[in-house]
Scaffold this motif. Structure first.
Motif, PDB file in Angstrom:
ATOM      1  N   GLN A   1      10.072 -16.586  -6.442  1.00  0.00           N
ATOM      2  CA  GLN A   1      11.189 -15.629  -6.324  1.00  0.00           C
ATOM      3  C   GLN A   1      11.647 -15.565  -4.860  1.00  0.00           C
ATOM      4  O   GLN A   1      11.559 -14.520  -4.201  1.00  0.00           O
ATOM      5  CB  GLN A   1      10.737 -14.241  -6.807  1.00  0.00           C
ATOM      6  CG  GLN A   1      10.185 -14.208  -8.204  1.00  0.00           C
ATOM      7  CD  GLN A   1      11.274 -14.395  -9.258  1.00  0.00           C
ATOM      8  OE1 GLN A   1      12.443 -14.151  -9.009  1.00  0.00           O
ATOM      9  NE2 GLN A   1      10.885 -14.867 -10.426  1.00  0.00           N
ATOM     10  N   THR A   2      12.166 -16.664  -4.361  1.00  0.00           N
ATOM     11  CA  THR A   2      12.486 -16.725  -2.926  1.00  0.00           C
ATOM     12  C   THR A   2      13.613 -15.775  -2.527  1.00  0.00           C
ATOM     13  O   THR A   2      13.599 -15.222  -1.432  1.00  0.00           O
ATOM     14  CB  THR A   2      12.864 -18.167  -2.520  1.00  0.00           C
ATOM     15  OG1 THR A   2      13.865 -18.625  -3.442  1.00  0.00           O
ATOM     16  CG2 THR A   2      11.669 -19.094  -2.569  1.00  0.00           C
ATOM     17  N   GLU A   3      14.593 -15.593  -3.401  1.00  0.00           N
ATOM     18  CA  GLU A   3      15.711 -14.688  -3.065  1.00  0.00           C
ATOM     19  C   GLU A   3      15.220 -13.242  -2.971  1.00  0.00           C
ATOM     20  O   GLU A   3      15.601 -12.505  -2.060  1.00  0.00           O
ATOM     21  CB  GLU A   3      16.828 -14.800  -4.114  1.00  0.00           C
ATOM     22  CG  GLU A   3      17.625 -16.084  -4.025  1.00  0.00           C
ATOM     23  CD  GLU A   3      18.191 -16.328  -2.618  1.00  0.00           C
ATOM     24  OE1 GLU A   3      18.840 -15.420  -2.075  1.00  0.00           O
ATOM     25  OE2 GLU A   3      17.947 -17.415  -2.068  1.00  0.00           O
TER      26      GLU A   3
ATOM     27  N   LYS B   1      13.341 -12.763   0.186  1.00  0.00           N
ATOM     28  CA  LYS B   1      14.250 -12.588   1.326  1.00  0.00           C
ATOM     29  C   LYS B   1      14.743 -11.144   1.415  1.00  0.00           C
ATOM     30  O   LYS B   1      14.809 -10.556   2.488  1.00  0.00           O
ATOM     31  CB  LYS B   1      15.465 -13.523   1.167  1.00  0.00           C
ATOM     32  CG  LYS B   1      15.356 -14.817   1.938  1.00  0.00           C
ATOM     33  CD  LYS B   1      16.686 -15.557   1.851  1.00  0.00           C
ATOM     34  CE  LYS B   1      16.421 -17.058   1.732  1.00  0.00           C
ATOM     35  NZ  LYS B   1      17.637 -17.795   1.363  1.00  0.00           N
TER      36      LYS B   1
END
Lengths: 150, 99
Positions: free
Chosen positions: B89-91, B94
């Motif tokens: 879940q990189t977004e 961020k």
């Protein structure tokens, strides 16, 4: 107005003499705090937790959360006990008052279910909307602690 | 001689405080304030010199609490962000870092 002040429940005083309540922080009973709307009638005569006029809303579970008791201590000749402040996180609720009750009383001497301890009057409706609702208990000293025996 | 009695102080003497938020949680400053009140209670009846000293000490405690609460929040966000990154879940990760 259904709430008219803070009360130590009369039945609780009697139950102390019957050994019903254990406030020890690690091995004592489980004390919960249930929140109520302004329609609730709670006072010194309240003997047990009831769902009538209990607050409802997002992330609030009927019966309320368990409190974290602080070990009873002596301050001079006054015995006192306290609870850690209780935060209900990310809730949408309105409450006018609360009832602290014992959900695991010692029933050796008497048959009881969820006996009441203290009625709390918040003084006005308190609302949290998608936010936190924190009950801040008074300073744990001989003059202010929530439960004192002088 | 009268006998000592078991006397219960009237609970009506205190007022439980309720603090709420809407659309957010409590800030480090708000939590630190509550924490400082638990650590230090200053009587209005105290000697003025002692009261002033106590208030100054409370101010220092408050600043320290605020600082370390922010540290804890920052550190926890690092943990949460890494957990989200590990879960792909990189977004979201961020977003958490930007808070």
């Amino acid at each position: 107005m259904a709430f008219n002040g803070n009360f130590m429940c009369s039945s609780f005083k009697q139950q102390l003499l019957l050994g019903v309540h254990d406030f020890d922080a690690s091995s004592g009973d489980t004390f919960k705090i249930a929140l109520y709307t302004s329609s609730a009638t709670l006072n010194a005569s309240t003997t047990a937790y009831a769902t009538t006029n209990e607050t409802s809303g997002t992330n609030y579970t009927a019966g309320g959360p368990a409190l974290n008791p602080v070990d009873p201590t002596l301050s001079g000749t006054t015995a006192l006990t306290d609870f850690a402040d209780e935060t209900l996180s990310n809730v949408t609720i309105t409450a006018r008052g609360a009832l602290i009750y014992n959900s695991t009383p010692n029933t050796t001497s008497v048959s009881l279910t969820n006996p009441s301890v203290v009625v709390l009057d918040f003084g006005a409706d308190k609302t949290a909307t998608s936010g936190d609702f924190t009950i801040v208990f008074p300073t744990a000293d001989a003059s202010n602690a929530i439960i004192r025996i002088a | 001689m009268s006998a000592e009695v078991l006397e219960f102080n009237p609970v009506k003497k205190f007022m439980v405080d309720v603090q709420t938020t809407s659309g957010r949680g409590f800030t480090p400053e708000e939590v630190a304030e509550r924490c400082a009140n638990k650590i230090i209670a200053i009587s209005d009846d105290a000697n003025p010199a002692i009261r002033a000293q106590a208030h100054a000490f409370r101010g220092q405690i408050l600043k320290t609490l605020e600082f370390y609460m922010r540290e804890a929040i920052r550190s926890d966000r690092t943990t949460v962000s890494n957990t989200l990154t590990d879960a792909g879940q990189t977004e979201l990760a961020k977003l958490i870092r930007k808070l």
